[in-house]
Design a protein around this motif. Sequence first.
Motif, PDB file in Angstrom:
ATOM      1  N   SER A   6      26.963  24.522  17.909  1.00  0.00           N
ATOM      2  CA  SER A   6      27.090  25.942  18.193  1.00  0.00           C
ATOM      3  C   SER A   6      27.615  26.147  19.611  1.00  0.00           C
ATOM      4  O   SER A   6      27.531  25.246  20.455  1.00  0.00           O
ATOM      5  CB  SER A   6      25.746  26.663  18.025  1.00  0.00           C
ATOM      6  OG  SER A   6      24.810  26.213  18.987  1.00  0.00           O
ATOM      7  N   ASP A  45      28.596  29.422  15.226  1.00  0.00           N
ATOM      8  CA  ASP A  45      27.940  28.256  14.642  1.00  0.00           C
ATOM      9  C   ASP A  45      28.974  27.527  13.803  1.00  0.00           C
ATOM     10  O   ASP A  45      29.535  28.101  12.864  1.00  0.00           O
ATOM     11  CB  ASP A  45      26.753  28.687  13.777  1.00  0.00           C
ATOM     12  CG  ASP A  45      25.659  29.334  14.605  1.00  0.00           C
ATOM     13  OD1 ASP A  45      25.066  28.638  15.438  1.00  0.00           O
ATOM     14  OD2 ASP A  45      25.422  30.555  14.418  1.00  0.00           O
ATOM     15  N   ALA A  47      30.931  24.697  11.440  1.00  0.00           N
ATOM     16  CA  ALA A  47      30.865  23.852  10.254  1.00  0.00           C
ATOM     17  C   ALA A  47      31.809  22.671  10.473  1.00  0.00           C
ATOM     18  O   ALA A  47      32.462  22.565  11.520  1.00  0.00           O
ATOM     19  CB  ALA A  47      31.278  24.664   9.030  1.00  0.00           C
ATOM     20  N   THR A  50      35.882  25.036  10.894  1.00  0.00           N
ATOM     21  CA  THR A  50      35.624  26.427  11.277  1.00  0.00           C
ATOM     22  C   THR A  50      36.948  27.066  11.657  1.00  0.00           C
ATOM     23  O   THR A  50      37.769  26.458  12.353  1.00  0.00           O
ATOM     24  CB  THR A  50      34.650  26.504  12.460  1.00  0.00           C
ATOM     25  OG1 THR A  50      33.475  25.754  12.148  1.00  0.00           O
ATOM     26  CG2 THR A  50      34.281  27.941  12.782  1.00  0.00           C
ATOM     27  N   ASN A 248      35.671  25.227   1.735  1.00  0.00           N
ATOM     28  CA  ASN A 248      34.411  25.215   2.482  1.00  0.00           C
ATOM     29  C   ASN A 248      34.558  25.529   3.967  1.00  0.00           C
ATOM     30  O   ASN A 248      33.636  25.262   4.755  1.00  0.00           O
ATOM     31  CB  ASN A 248      33.698  23.864   2.322  1.00  0.00           C
ATOM     32  CG  ASN A 248      33.398  23.527   0.871  1.00  0.00           C
ATOM     33  OD1 ASN A 248      32.978  24.380   0.108  1.00  0.00           O
ATOM     34  ND2 ASN A 248      33.643  22.282   0.484  1.00  0.00           N
ATOM     35  N   LYS A 250      34.452  27.720   7.263  1.00  0.00           N
ATOM     36  CA  LYS A 250      33.686  28.873   7.735  1.00  0.00           C
ATOM     37  C   LYS A 250      34.616  29.731   8.579  1.00  0.00           C
ATOM     38  O   LYS A 250      35.155  29.256   9.595  1.00  0.00           O
ATOM     39  CB  LYS A 250      32.483  28.407   8.551  1.00  0.00           C
ATOM     40  CG  LYS A 250      31.531  29.525   8.956  1.00  0.00           C
ATOM     41  CD  LYS A 250      30.311  28.941   9.658  1.00  0.00           C
ATOM     42  CE  LYS A 250      29.276  30.016   9.933  1.00  0.00           C
ATOM     43  NZ  LYS A 250      28.069  29.441  10.601  1.00  0.00           N
ATOM     44  N   TYR A 252      35.529  33.098  10.855  1.00  0.00           N
ATOM     45  CA  TYR A 252      35.102  34.230  11.677  1.00  0.00           C
ATOM     46  C   TYR A 252      36.261  35.217  11.779  1.00  0.00           C
ATOM     47  O   TYR A 252      37.362  34.858  12.203  1.00  0.00           O
ATOM     48  CB  TYR A 252      34.703  33.756  13.073  1.00  0.00           C
ATOM     49  CG  TYR A 252      33.348  33.072  13.119  1.00  0.00           C
ATOM     50  CD1 TYR A 252      32.210  33.771  13.514  1.00  0.00           C
ATOM     51  CD2 TYR A 252      33.211  31.732  12.771  1.00  0.00           C
ATOM     52  CE1 TYR A 252      30.961  33.150  13.566  1.00  0.00           C
ATOM     53  CE2 TYR A 252      31.978  31.100  12.816  1.00  0.00           C
ATOM     54  CZ  TYR A 252      30.857  31.824  13.215  1.00  0.00           C
ATOM     55  OH  TYR A 252      29.624  31.203  13.253  1.00  0.00           O
ATOM     56  N   VAL A 261      31.405  36.684   9.721  1.00  0.00           N
ATOM     57  CA  VAL A 261      31.853  35.577   8.872  1.00  0.00           C
ATOM     58  C   VAL A 261      32.247  36.171   7.526  1.00  0.00           C
ATOM     59  O   VAL A 261      31.485  36.931   6.927  1.00  0.00           O
ATOM     60  CB  VAL A 261      30.751  34.522   8.688  1.00  0.00           C
ATOM     61  CG1 VAL A 261      31.185  33.458   7.688  1.00  0.00           C
ATOM     62  CG2 VAL A 261      30.403  33.879  10.027  1.00  0.00           C
ATOM     63  N   LYS A 263      34.743  35.667   3.645  1.00  0.00           N
ATOM     64  CA  LYS A 263      35.523  34.839   2.742  1.00  0.00           C
ATOM     65  C   LYS A 263      37.009  35.054   3.034  1.00  0.00           C
ATOM     66  O   LYS A 263      37.409  36.134   3.457  1.00  0.00           O
ATOM     67  CB  LYS A 263      35.229  35.212   1.285  1.00  0.00           C
ATOM     68  CG  LYS A 263      33.803  34.974   0.839  1.00  0.00           C
ATOM     69  CD  LYS A 263      33.628  35.390  -0.609  1.00  0.00           C
ATOM     70  CE  LYS A 263      32.206  35.177  -1.089  1.00  0.00           C
ATOM     71  NZ  LYS A 263      32.024  35.620  -2.499  1.00  0.00           N
TER      72      LYS A 263
END
Length: 284
Positions: A6, A45, A47, A50, A248, A250, A252, A261, A263
């Motif tokens: 993070s 945060d 993944a 990201t 998968n 993530k 922002y 966050v 889709k």
Amino acid sequence: MIYLNSFRFPSETMEINFTTDIRRTCYDSFYPFNILSRYEFERIDLAPITILYGGNGSGKTTALNIIAEKTGIKRDSIFNKTNFYNDYLEMCFMEIERDIPENSRIITSDDVFDYMLNIRNLNEGIDLKRDELLDEYMDTKYSKFMLKSLDDYEQLKKVNSARRKTQSRFVRDSLMDNVRELSNGENAFRYFTEKIGEDGFFILDEPENSLSPKRQVELVRFIEDSARFFGCQFLISTHSPFLLAIKNAKIYDLDSNPVEVKKWTELENVRTYYEFFKRFEDEF
């Protein structure tokens, strides 16, 4: 793989407390202050993959540069810094899951463009030297040379070499070959595959630049495989629907306030593409 777990940016209150003390000075810019806080972007945060999405001026590149500087990973191109950059970095905090590997780096559009220009300039230099060698071959082969002292020995060897060889052989033996010439997109894609190795944290700033849709799809596959099988973590800024669709990932959305966050199918840029192709669906 997770290396950086993070990252926290200064809150608006922290920024106000800092900038209030220096507003009476002659400074007219407090960059990178007041960029991310206006969207309430205080924490990320991460993944294994990201993505930061947002329009121009949303702060994507600023966030990437701050994280790259704070983590201390490698970079090639210079970037925008002000007198307050280090002050801002001191207010940032990060949580490390594992030690960040030494081969980690940030890759920007400038890095890719410089790489392509270097290849072009190298080949231009080789071509110029080739022309010079062609002239040298003719002058040397047909010169009326006479050895007068040992100081002339090197020239004697050159004359004998020119007289034994064809023009093309003389040039090839004296000059490296051109670097294989590829398209800009091919060179850009090769740059990513050369710089991204196993077990590393990689920050990519709009990697779709200079890549055709087909190459973007190949880059997506390369990123997915690197994260899944080769111990890599990625933090990416992009507008590309191909990269936004990475499995998968993530995402922002820096266009929302506060930052959320989402889709990839919820993003405005992707919806614009969808609506455009949907309107012309009957033509496909």
